[in-house]
Design a protein around this motif. Structure first.
Motif, short mmCIF file in Angstrom:
data_model
loop_
_atom_site.label_atom_id
_atom_site.label_comp_id
_atom_site.label_asym_id
_atom_site.label_seq_id
_atom_site.Cartn_x
_atom_site.Cartn_y
_atom_site.Cartn_z
N ILE A 142 8.78 -6.93 -52.17
CA ILE A 142 8.91 -7.62 -50.89
C ILE A 142 9.94 -6.92 -50.01
CG2 ILE A 142 9.55 -9.84 -49.85
CD1 ILE A 142 8.73 -11.08 -52.62
N GLY A 143 9.57 -6.71 -48.76
CA GLY A 143 10.51 -6.08 -47.83
C GLY A 143 9.97 -6.16 -46.43
N PRO A 144 10.83 -5.95 -45.45
CA PRO A 144 10.37 -5.96 -44.05
C PRO A 144 9.50 -4.74 -43.76
CG PRO A 144 12.71 -5.41 -44.17
CD PRO A 144 12.28 -5.71 -45.56
N VAL B 161 5.86 -14.50 -48.29
CA VAL B 161 6.63 -14.76 -49.50
C VAL B 161 6.53 -16.22 -49.92
CG1 VAL B 161 8.89 -14.53 -50.56
CG2 VAL B 161 8.28 -13.04 -48.69
N PHE C 266 13.22 -6.88 -54.02
CA PHE C 266 13.43 -6.81 -52.58
C PHE C 266 13.78 -5.37 -52.24
CE2 PHE C 266 15.20 -11.43 -52.22
CZ PHE C 266 13.94 -11.93 -52.49
N ILE C 267 13.08 -4.83 -51.28
CA ILE C 267 13.32 -3.44 -50.89
C ILE C 267 13.61 -3.39 -49.39
CG2 ILE C 267 10.85 -2.92 -50.62
CD1 ILE C 267 11.45 -0.13 -51.80
N ASP C 268 14.60 -2.59 -49.03
CA ASP C 268 14.98 -2.47 -47.63
C ASP C 268 15.56 -1.08 -47.40
OD1 ASP C 268 15.35 -3.28 -45.02
OD2 ASP C 268 17.35 -4.06 -45.40
N HIS C 269 15.13 -0.44 -46.34
CA HIS C 269 15.58 0.93 -46.04
C HIS C 269 15.44 1.85 -47.25
CE1 HIS C 269 17.71 -1.44 -42.86
NE2 HIS C 269 17.26 -0.43 -42.14
#
Lengths: 48, 240
Positions: free
Chosen positions: B36-38, B190, B202-205
């Motif tokens: 899950i991430g933006p 989500v 959670f993944i971001d950048h």
């Protein structure tokens, strides 16, 4: 105001307001707004 | 439990953009994991790396194999479905089944046919003649008929209404998932699948912001809501 705490005794927080287990969506929003950090250095009390 | 995916310090750049920036995570067998991430967080790049569709730096093992060098062997035990809009409109349902049978050695055409017979979908129909819900059912038929150890779903319910999204996940859970199978999926919705997931990443950048079992996260984090009145009271108490 909503805040998230990691590895903190809920009994300590209970007098300060309403406590509950965060949903995955709540946790996700809090984490993304707090910025990405490695999982083992995630700090407690990141405000959402 | 055994690790189905082991990723250490994955890195991938597109020009000046770091799509993956040292991402490390483990996916255990028999779990349903939400990546899950933006937008632009690196989810799809991570999935593509796991599937051997893109090269990346770092250590990566999927079902004990290196997807960069052993992709053919790996794909015998992996099923990948992107969002449900990928089937071309001119394709007939029967052709979709023939195609799946041709490209995946573990595709059971009879099983897909059994599933479709329980729906209003006809073998002669073209994809463009099907409603979005029917296309979802066709995708489910293709997924359920593959005996794969790892199922990778990239935004599988994008563009579907709530009813079909729920049907998709209910069917996946009840008719497909078991402890020998692992599901890795990405989604923006989500809230709808958090009861389905056993683990989240959670993944971001391009980095992992948080990873763990849903149960453990529930024990690890506490949410505190403070009303303005409570905050004022505590501030007053803190004053000398």
């Amino acid at each position: 105001m909503v805040m998230f705490y990691e590895a903190c005794d809920p009994a300590l927080l209970a007098p300060l307001g309403e406590i509950r287990t965060p949903s995955i969506a709540d946790l996700f929003v809090a984490k993304m707004q707090g910025g990405a950090r490695p999982p083992d250095t995630t700090s407690a009390g990141a405000p959402a | 439990m055994t690790a189905v995916i082991e990723a250490r310090a994955l890195a991938k750049s597109y020009g000046a953009t770091r799509a993956l920036d040292g991402a490390s995570f483990t996916v255990e067998s028999g779990r349903i994991v939400g990546l899950i991430g933006p937008n632009g967080a690196g989810k799809t790049t991570a999935l593509r790396a796991i599937l051997g569709l893109t090269h990346c730096e770092g250590e990566l093992t999927v079902l004990g194999r290196d997807p960069r060098r052993q992709r053919d062997e790996l794909m015998r035990e992996v099923c990948f479905i992107a969002d449900v809009a990928v089937l071309p409109g001119w394709l007939r349902v029967s052709q979709a089944l023939e195609f799946a049978a041709g490209v995946h050695p573990r595709f059971d055409r009879a099983r897909a046919g059994d599933f479709l017979r329980r729906t209003d979908i006809r073998m002669k129909s073209r994809v463009r003649e099907l409603s979005k819900g029917m296309v979802t059912q066709l995708h489910l038929a293709l997924v359920l008929a593959v005996d794969a150890r790892l199922l990778v779903l990239d935004e599988p319910t994008l563009g579907l209404d709530l009813l079909y999204r729920r049907t998709f996940y209910d069917t996946l859970l009840n008719d497909y998932f078991n402890e020998q199978r692992t599901i890795l999926l990405t989604t923006h919705q989500v809230e709808e699948i958090e009861n389905l997931l056993t683990d989240v990443i959670f993944i971001d950048h391009g980095r992992v912001a948080l990873a763990g079992a849903v149960d453990a996260l529930g024990e690890r984090y506490v949410q505190l809501t403070v009303t303005p009145e409570q905050a004022a009271r505590e501030r007053a108490r803190a004053l000398p």
